[in-house]
Design an enzyme around this catalytic site. Structure first.
Site, PDB file in Angstrom:
ATOM      1  N   SER A 170       0.846  -1.189   0.000  1.00 35.06           N
ATOM      2  CA  SER A 170       0.000   0.000   0.000  1.00 35.06           C
ATOM      3  C   SER A 170       0.883   1.239   0.000  1.00 35.06           C
ATOM      4  O   SER A 170       1.730   1.392  -0.873  1.00 35.06           O
ATOM      5  CB  SER A 170      -0.946  -0.034   1.208  1.00 35.06           C
ATOM      6  OG  SER A 170      -1.872   1.032   1.160  1.00 35.06           O
ATOM      7  N   THR A 171       0.739   2.123   0.971  1.00 33.81           N
ATOM      8  CA  THR A 171       1.448   3.392   0.994  1.00 33.81           C
ATOM      9  C   THR A 171       2.956   3.198   0.897  1.00 33.81           C
ATOM     10  O   THR A 171       3.542   2.465   1.683  1.00 33.81           O
ATOM     11  CB  THR A 171       1.123   4.161   2.283  1.00 33.81           C
ATOM     12  OG1 THR A 171      -0.284   4.227   2.453  1.00 33.81           O
ATOM     13  CG2 THR A 171       1.693   5.568   2.242  1.00 33.81           C
ATOM     14  N   HIS A 197      -2.730  -1.373  -3.238  1.00 39.89           N
ATOM     15  CA  HIS A 197      -3.880  -0.485  -3.069  1.00 39.89           C
ATOM     16  C   HIS A 197      -3.722   0.708  -4.003  1.00 39.89           C
ATOM     17  O   HIS A 197      -2.853   1.552  -3.800  1.00 39.89           O
ATOM     18  CB  HIS A 197      -3.986  -0.014  -1.621  1.00 39.89           C
ATOM     19  CG  HIS A 197      -4.189  -1.134  -0.645  1.00 39.89           C
ATOM     20  ND1 HIS A 197      -3.967  -0.979   0.702  1.00 39.89           N
ATOM     21  CD2 HIS A 197      -4.603  -2.414  -0.816  1.00 39.89           C
ATOM     22  CE1 HIS A 197      -4.232  -2.129   1.321  1.00 39.89           C
ATOM     23  NE2 HIS A 197      -4.613  -3.014   0.421  1.00 39.89           N
ATOM     24  N   MET A 291      -0.156   1.428   5.190  1.00 37.36           N
ATOM     25  CA  MET A 291      -0.901   1.683   6.416  1.00 37.36           C
ATOM     26  C   MET A 291      -2.065   0.704   6.500  1.00 37.36           C
ATOM     27  O   MET A 291      -2.551   0.178   5.498  1.00 37.36           O
ATOM     28  CB  MET A 291      -1.404   3.122   6.461  1.00 37.36           C
ATOM     29  CG  MET A 291      -2.385   3.521   5.396  1.00 37.36           C
ATOM     30  SD  MET A 291      -2.800   5.288   5.546  1.00 37.36           S
ATOM     31  CE  MET A 291      -3.991   5.465   4.208  1.00 37.36           C
ATOM     32  N   ASP A 294      -4.344  -4.702   6.185  1.00 40.26           N
ATOM     33  CA  ASP A 294      -4.573  -5.639   5.085  1.00 40.26           C
ATOM     34  C   ASP A 294      -3.331  -6.495   4.868  1.00 40.26           C
ATOM     35  O   ASP A 294      -2.206  -6.020   4.953  1.00 40.26           O
ATOM     36  CB  ASP A 294      -4.908  -4.869   3.798  1.00 40.26           C
ATOM     37  CG  ASP A 294      -5.372  -5.790   2.682  1.00 40.26           C
ATOM     38  OD1 ASP A 294      -5.958  -6.851   2.991  1.00 40.26           O
ATOM     39  OD2 ASP A 294      -5.152  -5.446   1.494  1.00 40.26           O
TER      40      ASP A 294
END
Length: 355
Positions: A170-171, A197, A291, A294
């Site tokens: 993700s991030t 994501h 973050m 998941d």
């Protein structure tokens, strides 16, 4: 971050957007210390105010967002969140900004901006706060970012099980995923599935970038898609990817519109759980920077199915959320720096030669 309340500079050539973004962040507990209408003003504001985070528009007159990112990272490294148009062209420029040092991006809605943006306020504030906590002063989480087309491949001696490799990110993840996939040798015979994501306008471009940066044939997944050894899929934005079947050296996937998990779709947990239930052969789960939580439950499912799980370590993660949660669940076999993940995958799947 310099204090409990993150301090932000908001950069956008639209006075309306600057005002709206500032109001949203102020309401969400972010202190907007300055605004800027172009990249030159942005650099000046960063030098003057030393903020914890910058929200940066891409398309601006005079000095644009890309040049501003480059100058800020050279003169006064500061976490930057790009605000990108939800278009394919916007995706291309956004990935360039990430290469230049921006931490993450947030897509501006089209159409009736004020209505749509207001509905995304919570997401924006959460992302700004996460990006504000990133340490860009050091180089750990950006180490050895490859220039396009120069990604090196890890070649370790030995033969490897043709594992299915599931990567959650993700991030701060796109550049790390590029390095990981780009360093895996095709002759290891992996089937790779990436869940990053990312909105739907971006995942196809991301797959194209991974394809160009690696020896693997990478594409955005479609419903009913199949991959074999030396191939990789990227879960499309806005849909869950489920591993629906596996036989021989091939894996079949389906896409669903089931509700988001952890507030995201695609969710890595969906993909990992389904792989753990479906794939009989060797499995490797990788949880990279991001973050939220998941990937943690999915990693545990992979471990319980006899697979091997790798998590990115804190020092090389832009945001140590997803890997930390997987580690806390006891689901992780190895904790590695981002650049050591490819060797970790190879080590986990190396065939032992018995005398």
């Amino acid at each position: 971050m310099t204090g409990a309340v993150p301090r932000a500079v908001v950069v956008d050539d639209s006075h309306f957007m600057r005002t709206m973004l500032s109001d949203m962040l102020d309401d969400g507990g972010v202190d907007v210390v300055a605004t800027a209408a172009d990249g030159a003003e942005a650099v000046s504001a960063v030098l003057e105010h030393d903020p914890d985070v910058v929200t940066m528009d891409l398309e601006m007159p005079n000095v644009g967002g890309l040049e501003a990112v480059e100058r800020i990272m050279a003169e006064h490294p500061t976490p930057i969140l790009m605000l990108s148009a939800h278009t394919a062209d916007g995706a291309d420029v956004t990935f360039e900004a990430l290469e230049k040092g921006a931490v993450d991006f947030f897509t501006k809605p089209g159409g009736e901006v004020s209505t749509q943006m207001s509905s995304m306020e919570d997401q924006l504030v959460e992302k700004v706060k996460a990006v504000a906590g990133v340490d860009v002063g050091g180089s750990d989480h950006r180490s050895s970012t490859s220039e396009q087309g120069t990604t090196s491949t890890t070649h370790s001696d030995g033969d490897y099980e043709g594992a299915t490799v599931l990567i959650a990110s993700s991030t701060g993840g796109p550049t790390v995923v590029e390095r990981v996939v780009g360093a895996l040798p095709r002759d290891a015979g992996y089937r790779i599935i990436v869940v990053q994501h990312m909105p739907d306008a971006f995942t196809e471009r991301f797959a194209d970038r991974l394809d160009a940066a690696s020896e693997y044939d990478v594409r955005e997944a479609t419903d009913g898609d199949r991959i074999g050894a030396g191939e990789a899929l990227v879960a499309p934005g806005g849909r869950h990817l489920v591993v629906a079947g596996a036989g021989g050296d091939r894996v079949r996937v389906k896409l669903t519109d089931d509700p988001p998990e952890h507030g995201v779709r695609p969710a890595a947990d969906v993909t990992m759980r389904s792989a753990a239930e479906t794939v009989d052969g060797p499995l490797v789960g990788v949880v990279l920077t991001g973050m939220g939580a998941d990937g943690a439950e999915g990693a545990r499912a992979i471990g319980e199915a006899g697979g091997h799980v790798i998590a990115q370590d804190e020092s090389s993660s832009a945001v140590f959320g997803m890997p930390k949660r997987a580690i806390e669940l006891g689901a992780v076999d190895d904790v590695l720096a981002g650049d050591d993940v490819p060797d970790g995958i190879l080590d986990a799947t190396r065939l032992e030669v018995n005398a």
